[in-house]
Design an enzyme around this catalytic site. Structure first.
Site, PDB file in Angstrom:
ATOM      1  N   LYS A   1      68.980  34.600  71.352  1.00 49.61           N
ATOM      2  CA  LYS A   1      68.787  34.403  69.915  1.00 49.61           C
ATOM      3  C   LYS A   1      70.092  34.668  69.166  1.00 49.61           C
ATOM      4  O   LYS A   1      70.965  35.387  69.658  1.00 49.61           O
ATOM      5  CB  LYS A   1      67.725  35.374  69.381  1.00 49.61           C
ATOM      6  CG  LYS A   1      66.316  35.096  69.826  1.00 49.61           C
ATOM      7  CD  LYS A   1      65.373  36.156  69.261  1.00 49.61           C
ATOM      8  CE  LYS A   1      63.938  35.902  69.675  1.00 49.61           C
ATOM      9  NZ  LYS A   1      63.377  34.711  69.008  1.00 49.61           N
TER      10      LYS A   1
ATOM     11  N   ARG B   1      54.188  32.916  75.304  1.00 51.62           N
ATOM     12  CA  ARG B   1      53.138  32.133  75.961  1.00 51.62           C
ATOM     13  C   ARG B   1      53.135  32.367  77.474  1.00 51.62           C
ATOM     14  O   ARG B   1      52.109  32.202  78.131  1.00 51.62           O
ATOM     15  CB  ARG B   1      53.319  30.658  75.622  1.00 51.62           C
ATOM     16  CG  ARG B   1      54.570  30.025  76.141  1.00 51.62           C
ATOM     17  CD  ARG B   1      54.980  28.777  75.372  1.00 51.62           C
ATOM     18  NE  ARG B   1      55.487  29.115  74.050  1.00 51.62           N
ATOM     19  CZ  ARG B   1      55.876  28.204  73.158  1.00 51.62           C
ATOM     20  NH1 ARG B   1      55.811  26.913  73.449  1.00 51.62           N
ATOM     21  NH2 ARG B   1      56.319  28.578  71.981  1.00 51.62           N
TER      22      ARG B   1
END
Length: 493
Positions: free
Chosen positions: A278, A352
């Site tokens: 990130k 997920r």
């Protein structure tokens, strides 16, 4: 902090602060009218101070004549009959007006306020929840205490009729319990990643179960997860020194034969993005990537406080996502517990990956419904902002029950599509499924990914990326969606 409800006579009620309502246009509530008749000052003081009774307007008076209380707080309720939003706004602003006072004993004459489609139980619950929210302080790493003195120890909810008393007491009990659950979720979210690790979350769950007959906790270690075939979950923790944990909390409050509701929480205690690193700006807020797990723990805290008569299984998939020589790489393929293979195109779509194995694991409890909670996608923030939680479901009745619970608890969600047309975006040339589906409809394709691991079980996914914490000057965890989850579970009894 103790809560009680009773019928009160406002002018004679002794307390550090008496709270009464005035409606828009200067119309006095029955308690405010009684004080006006006893002292002959209230109407004139409101007029002098320009108090018009608009929702959220407040007027604090010291030692007014005609009452036994030390202070009188007048709060504006807006137009009568009062909307639920105006009532909550009025109570919240009223309590905030007492922030710098030394009041320890409050009496709120609010049972006489007519709120559209709400009863005394709901009204009293809001008082307890809002007060709890305002009392929350994250001071664990502060060297000094906050300056404000407002820390009430006794709260009386003033009723107009005897028939309201038991309802109000029940509302206060529920609200106080929800407030404790929300506070736990907020504290876990606000803790830094060097403290709140997967192991810390596991120990927190064990602490909740200590001395409890209805709650038991089991923690699966990485060796056990590997034996179960949880290659997807373990791919996320591969680059971290912190071992992943699968935390399983079983709350048995209902009949043994009753199928449980399963709650599944994403517990990424810090998310660097892994190899798909990130940007540095704002990365500190990735300690909040475990707020789904925090809300599940907070919900279990509330169930314990209420000794709720329902069966719930809560599963937290806890891991830390870090870059390392052993970290999962873009293009790697892993095998989930379900047997489905996953091509990991982006290691920053890790939530997920832990949730899918936890969802597969939840099936062994044969739940009547599964609800997962996750700070899953920035795309959901773009779609809904910070006001509504994104809701996806394969079952209309479950979605409706959650939406209604959110409205009732003032912790709202908004249903998003889960259409088969979106599934094609997850096609992979090399595996059964890819873990991302491109820029378009990112929150939808994330939910579509999860849907492949629940089969025919009624399932809902709550994307709380926009609602679980605030950024900026008021940075901090919100505790959402504890209130929604608790309300949904209480409605299932």
């Amino acid at each position: 902090m103790s809560f009680t409800a009773k019928v009160v006579t406002a002018p004679k009620q002794r307390s550090h602060c008496l709270v009464v309502a005035v409606y828009e246009g200067g119309k006095l509530s029955p308690s405010a009218q009684a004080i006006e008749e006893a002292g002959g000052q209230l109407g004139a003081l409101c007029k002098r101070e320009g108090f018009k009774g608009k929702a959220g307007q407040t007027l604090l008076l010291l030692s007014p004549t005609g009452i036994s209380a030390e202070r009188l707080l007048v709060i504006g309720m807006g137009k009568a009959p009062v909307s639920a939003n105006d009532y909550r706004k009025a109570v919240d602003k009223g309590l905030l007006a007492l922030k710098n006072t030394a009041c320890k004993d409050l009496c709120l004459c609010l049972g006489e306020v007519s709120v559209k489609d709400r009863d005394a139980q709901w009204q009293a619950r809001q008082v307890a929840e809002l007060l709890g929210a305002q009392q929350y302080r994250f001071t664990r790493f502060k060297s000094s205490s906050p300056d404000d003195n407002f820390a009430p120890s006794k709260i009386v909810f003033g009723c107009q009729e005897t028939s309201q008393v038991n309802l109000a007491k029940a509302g206060l009990e529920t609200g106080a319990a929800v407030a404790k659950g929300v506070a736990l979720a907020r504290e876990l979210g606000d803790l830094p990643g060097n403290v709140c690790t997967p192991t810390y979350l596991a120990n927190e769950a064990k602490q909740l179960a200590r001395g409890q007959t209805k709650l038991s906790v089991k923690v699966l270690e990485e060796k056990q997860m590997k034996e179960l075939g949880m290659g997807s979950l373990l791919s996320v923790s591969a680059g971290s020194e912190e071992p992943a944990k699968l935390i399983v909390m079983t709350y048995q409050g209902g009949a043994k034969s009753a199928a449980p509701v399963a709650l599944v929480g994403k517990g990424i205690t810090f998310d660097t993005g892994g190899i798909s690193l990130k940007p540095g700006q704002g990365m500190d807020e990735m300690k909040y990537d475990m707020c789904g797990a925090a809300s599940v723990l907070g919900t279990m805290k509330t169930l314990i406080e209420l000794q709720a008569k329902i069966n719930v299984v809560a599963i937290v998939a806890a891991a830390e996502n870090m870059p390392d020589g052993r970290a999962t790489k873009p293009g790697d393929i892993v095998t989930s517990m379900s047997g489905q293979t996953i091509e990991i195109l982006n290691t920053d779509a890790e939530g997920r990956l832990v949730l899918c194995d936890a969802l597969t694991y939840s099936a062994r409890f044969k739940p009547k419904a599964v609800v997962d909670v996750a700070t899953l996608t920035g795309a959901c923030v773009i779609a809904l902002g910070s006001h509504a939680t994104g809701l996806y479901s394969n079952e209309d009745s479950l979605a409706e029950a959650l939406l209604n619970a959110g409205e009732e608890a003032n912790d709202r969600a908004w249903r998003m599509p889960l259409w088969d047309e979106y599934q094609k975006q997850l096609d992979s040339n090399f595996a059964d499924i890819a873990n991302i589906g491109g820029r378009e409809a990112g929150s939808v394709t994330a939910a579509c990914f999860l849907s492949r691991f629940v089969k025919k079980t009624p399932w809902a996914h709550l994307d709380v990326a926009g609602t679980a914490w605030r950024s900026g000057a008021n940075k901090g965890a919100t505790g959402r969606p504890v209130s929604l989850l608790v309300q949904y579970l209480l409605n299932q009894r």
